[in-house]
Design a protein around this motif. Structure first.
Motif, short mmCIF file in Angstrom:
data_model
loop_
_atom_site.label_atom_id
_atom_site.label_comp_id
_atom_site.label_asym_id
_atom_site.label_seq_id
_atom_site.Cartn_x
_atom_site.Cartn_y
_atom_site.Cartn_z
N ALA A 121 0.95 -1.12 -0.43
CA ALA A 121 0.01 0.01 -0.28
C ALA A 121 1.11 1.28 0.14
O ALA A 121 2.31 0.70 0.52
N GLU A 122 0.59 2.08 -0.62
CA GLU A 122 1.40 3.57 -0.92
C GLU A 122 1.26 3.79 0.63
O GLU A 122 0.36 3.74 1.62
N GLY A 123 2.09 4.21 1.03
CA GLY A 123 2.59 5.13 1.89
C GLY A 123 4.39 5.92 3.14
O GLY A 123 4.75 5.79 1.62
N THR A 124 4.41 5.71 4.26
CA THR A 124 5.59 5.58 3.82
C THR A 124 6.68 4.27 5.03
O THR A 124 5.91 3.85 5.23
N TYR A 125 7.21 4.34 4.12
CA TYR A 125 8.52 3.45 4.86
C TYR A 125 9.21 3.59 5.28
O TYR A 125 10.09 4.78 4.60
N SER A 126 10.62 2.60 5.24
CA SER A 126 11.50 3.34 5.93
C SER A 126 12.53 1.66 5.45
O SER A 126 12.70 0.65 5.21
N ILE A 127 14.32 2.06 4.96
CA ILE A 127 14.56 1.44 4.83
C ILE A 127 15.87 0.98 6.27
O ILE A 127 16.23 2.19 6.74
N LYS A 128 16.25 0.06 5.91
CA LYS A 128 17.83 -0.39 6.98
C LYS A 128 18.94 -1.37 6.78
O LYS A 128 18.49 -1.75 6.05
N VAL A 129 19.65 -0.81 6.41
CA VAL A 129 20.98 -0.69 5.23
C VAL A 129 22.34 -1.79 6.43
O VAL A 129 22.51 -1.01 7.04
N SER A 130 22.41 -3.12 5.44
CA SER A 130 23.68 -3.92 6.60
C SER A 130 24.59 -4.17 5.17
O SER A 130 23.87 -4.98 4.31
N ALA A 131 26.17 -3.30 5.11
CA ALA A 131 26.17 -3.19 4.19
C ALA A 131 28.51 -4.03 4.94
O ALA A 131 28.75 -3.92 5.65
#
Length: 229
Positions: free
Chosen positions: A167-177
């Protein structure tokens, strides 16, 4: 009488600390000072000529009134400076409307099946696991990619782990590199978007980008207006 004078001075000093209105403080101070002068004049008229009163106390009272008056005037000047500063900040913030800005942060809006983030690893990362979560913190998808050195765009097509459109809306990301040797690599995240409006109701302006609220202090770059003439 001396006790009465001391209580008046104390009331004046207290009013300067507790009143929420500068004009009310000034009015109270003027009223108390008038009473102080009335008491002083009365005492001088009725003092014993053979045993005159010590003038040190009166001098101290006058100094205290002067100090309170200076404090009130200083507060008025500070209020004026703050008002001018807020007006200038508001005028600057409204100029962001319609422009594309890049801000520090991990959140972005999913709209029309796309959400993008700007990723900047400290160095090239051979493996980067990007975890995408919704506004409630629920993980909706995970992608594994590699990251070159420098700033780059990471785009999400809005599909969750089951391949269904989220669904449209606000999403967040977390990056493990990690790099080629398996050593962890720090990755800075930022988002870009067009400013729709500016909220000036708080102590500092907040930019509204879609459904996201971004403090003006978080803006790292400004692009051209998204509207064309």
């Amino acid at each position: 009488m001396a006790a009465g004078i001391s209580s008046l001075t104390g009331a004046a000093a207290s009013s300067g600390k507790t009143s929420t209105s500068a004009s009310g403080d000034a009015s109270t101070l003027a009223s108390n000072f008038t009473q102080f002068l009335t008491l002083l004049t009365t005492q001088l008229k009725n003092q014993n000529p053979l045993d005159p009163m010590d003038t040190n106390q009166f001098t101290q009272q006058l100094v205290q009134f002067a100090q309170v008056e200076q404090q009130l005037k200083g507060n008025d000047r500070l209020d004026s400076i703050l008002a001018s500063s807020k007006a200038a900040s508001a005028a600057s913030a409204t100029s962001y409307i319609g422009k594309t800005v890049t801000t520090d942060g991990t959140t972005a809006d999913l709209k029309d099946g796309s959400a993008t983030w700007n990723l900047t690893p400290a160095r090239a990362a051979a493996k980067a696991v990007v975890t995408i979560s919704d506004a409630k913190g629920n993980v909706v998808g995970t992608q594994t990619t590699s990251l070159a050195a420098g700033s780059q765009t990471f785009a999400w097509n809005g599909k969750n782990a089951s391949g269904l459109a989220a669904a449209e809306g606000t999403y967040s990301i977390k990056v493990s590199a990690t790099d080629a040797t398996g050593t962890s690599v720090a990755v800075a995240t930022a988002t870009s978007g067009a400013v729709d409006e500016v909220d000036l109701s708080g102590t500092s302006p907040v930019l509204i980008i879609g459904t996201a609220r971004v403090p003006l202090s978080s803006v790292t770059s400004i692009g051209l207006s998204t509207t064309s003439g």
